[in-house]
Each structure stands twice: as structure tokens, then as C-alpha cells.
Design a protein around this motif. Structure first.
Motif, PDB file in Angstrom:
ATOM      1  N   LYS A   1      44.547 -79.614  88.696  1.00 54.07           N
ATOM      2  CA  LYS A   1      45.758 -79.521  89.517  1.00 54.07           C
ATOM      3  C   LYS A   1      45.445 -79.034  90.923  1.00 54.07           C
ATOM      4  CE  LYS A   1      49.022 -78.804  85.715  1.00 54.07           C
ATOM      5  NZ  LYS A   1      49.935 -77.831  85.037  1.00 54.07           N
ATOM      6  N   THR A   2      44.465 -78.125  91.044  1.00 58.42           N
ATOM      7  CA  THR A   2      44.114 -77.622  92.372  1.00 58.42           C
ATOM      8  C   THR A   2      43.488 -78.705  93.238  1.00 58.42           C
ATOM      9  OG1 THR A   2      41.858 -76.876  91.815  1.00 58.42           O
ATOM     10  CG2 THR A   2      43.673 -75.350  91.367  1.00 58.42           C
TER      11      THR A   2
ATOM     12  N   SER B   1      46.584 -80.902  94.510  1.00 57.18           N
ATOM     13  CA  SER B   1      47.726 -80.205  95.099  1.00 57.18           C
ATOM     14  C   SER B   1      47.699 -80.334  96.617  1.00 57.18           C
ATOM     15  CB  SER B   1      47.701 -78.726  94.708  1.00 57.18           C
ATOM     16  OG  SER B   1      47.883 -78.569  93.317  1.00 57.18           O
ATOM     17  N   PRO B   2      48.841 -80.188  97.287  1.00 51.24           N
ATOM     18  CA  PRO B   2      48.880 -80.328  98.749  1.00 51.24           C
ATOM     19  C   PRO B   2      47.990 -79.317  99.455  1.00 51.24           C
ATOM     20  CG  PRO B   2      51.101 -80.394  97.827  1.00 51.24           C
ATOM     21  CD  PRO B   2      50.185 -79.982  96.712  1.00 51.24           C
TER      22      PRO B   2
ATOM     23  N   TRP C   1      43.540 -87.038  87.212  1.00 53.62           N
ATOM     24  CA  TRP C   1      43.440 -86.590  88.604  1.00 53.62           C
ATOM     25  C   TRP C   1      42.490 -87.462  89.411  1.00 53.62           C
ATOM     26  CZ3 TRP C   1      38.886 -84.990  90.931  1.00 53.62           C
ATOM     27  CH2 TRP C   1      37.808 -84.781  90.074  1.00 53.62           C
TER      28      TRP C   1
END
Length: 234
Positions: free
Chosen positions: A66-67, A70-71, A94
């Protein structure tokens, strides 16, 4: 719009210097081997500084993933990955949201360098098999040979930037000595040489001579190296 670059290599390649090169651009965020702790936790592998590594990163691969998507505020998000850290049963969704680059190096050079830092390596330690698997999994990507970069860094980095659709800057040729704040905790064991550098080393000399098990290990890695080398930019 952020260009996310997943740079896949095995150990004892040019991977840390490449991370420093991208960090020197001025518009890039870099991350150093984000799946390392998760890999150690789930495989039980004994690596130098194991406990320190486990304490420095999340051991949950889904949290790490997720990291990576992520934006972020930077124009470029450079992700330095070791291919053997990405276990095949993890969720790889991802990977659809990043551009993939594969950094390769001749197996004889990898084996000779790795053996100086950790005794008795086996094929799965070196990442060649996993690199070929990831290459097929994501449908290919840009391939660049570390030897070509060291021979002519400016020309090869310009070509690499063109391939991934980002601007070239000669800031990528130099960085401050002493490491980078993004270095993983394991830098104290593995990064001694590159911490003393301020740019890419000169072109490599002849291939090292290997004997016995080390020669056999390099031979076993060759088909996977050659598979990607046939697709490298020149």
C-alpha cells in the motif's frame, strides 16, 4: 502525476548506486528494499542484522504494498527492490500501478561479490530465478545491464529515462558521499563501498575466475541472466 518505478535486481548489483542516482535528481522519493523485513519474517532466512531489519520495517507485505502505490508529492517514486524479497504467494496487484525496470549483472560478478559478504550462497539468494519470474509475471519491462551503466553512465541513464518517460538530468551522475537518509538499517553491513562513492565506478574489468561450487552457482544462474540480457537496452 507521479511516475512510480519498481527497480528489480539481485544483491551485489549496482542497485544502491542507482537509488542514490535517482535520489540526486531532486524530484524523486526513493525507498530501499521495502519488502526485506517481510521476506525475512515469512521465510525465516538468517541474514546479517536480521533482528534489526525486522524491527525497522513492517513485516506485513500487504501493508508495504500500500505504501508503494499511495499518493506522494514527488514527480518520481523510485523503489529499489530485491527480486528474492517478493515471494510468489503474495498479492502482486500493486505491480499493475508501477513501471518495471530490471537491473541485471553477470552472474560471475554477482557470485564473487556476494561470497565476500556472506558465505555459502545458493541460487535463491542471488535473485536470478525470481527476476525472470517477475519479468514474465508483469509482461516484461525495461532491462538495463549494470556493466553498461558503469561503462557510460550518462548515455545509459539518458536511455533509461527515455524508456520510462521521465526527464534526464546530469544530477543523476553524482551524489554526496556517506549514504542517504532512505538507506535501510542493513546499510552498515552491505553499503560500505558505495557510501564512499560520489558517482558510478569506472567500467568493470575481466570477469572474475570462479572455482568449484561458486563456478557451478554462476553457471546455474546464467540462463536466467541471458533471458533478460537478450532484451536489454543498449
Amino acid at each position: 502525476m507521479t511516475t512510480r518505478i519498481a527497480m528489480w535486481s539481485g544483491p551485489r548489483n549496482l542497485s544502491t548506486a542507482m537509488m542514490y542516482s535517482f535520489a540526486a535528481r531532486g524530484d524523486a522519493r526513493v525507498v530501499d528494499e521495502p519488502f526485506y523485513a517481510a521476506y525475512l519474517d515469512q521465510t525465516g532466512t538468517d541474514h546479517p542484522m536480521r533482528d534489526d531489519i525486522l524491527g525497522s520495517q513492517s513485516t506485513d507485505p500487504s501493508v508495504v504494498a500500500k505504501t508503494l502505490i499511495s499518493p506522494v508529492t514527488e514527480t518520481v517514486f523510485y523503489q529499489k527492490h530485491m527480486t528474492h524479497h517478493m515471494l510468489p504467494d503474495w498479492d502482486e496487484a500493486w505491480m499493475n500501478e508501477v513501471q518495471h525496470v530490471f537491473l541485471i549483472r553477470h552472474p560471475a560478478r554477482v557470485v564473487a561479490s556476494y561470497a565476500r559478504k556472506r558465505e555459502a550462497p545458493v541460487l535463491t539468494d542471488l535473485g536470478f530465478v525470481q527476476q525472470a519470474r517477475i519479468f514474465d509475471q508483469v509482461g516484461g519491462g525495461v532491462v538495463v545491464d549494470s556493466s553498461d551503466i558503469r561503462t557510460d553512465p550518462a548515455r545509459m541513464l539518458q536511455k533509461l529515462c527515455d524508456q520510462i518517460g521521465i526527464s534526464w538530468t546530469d544530477h543523476m551522475l553524482h551524489w554526496p558521499a556517506g549514504g542517504h537518509p532512505a538507506d535501510g538499517v542493513w546499510a552498515a553491513h552491505w553499503y560500505n563501498a558505495v557510501h564512499g562513492s560520489t558517482g558510478f565506478d569506472a567500467a568493470e574489468g575481466p570477469l572474475p575466475t570462479l572455482d568449484g561450487e561458486y563456478a557451478a552457482l554462476a553457471d546455474a544462474a546464467m540462463p536466467f541472466y541471458e533471458k533478460l540480457a537478450a532484451r536489454k537496452i543498449t
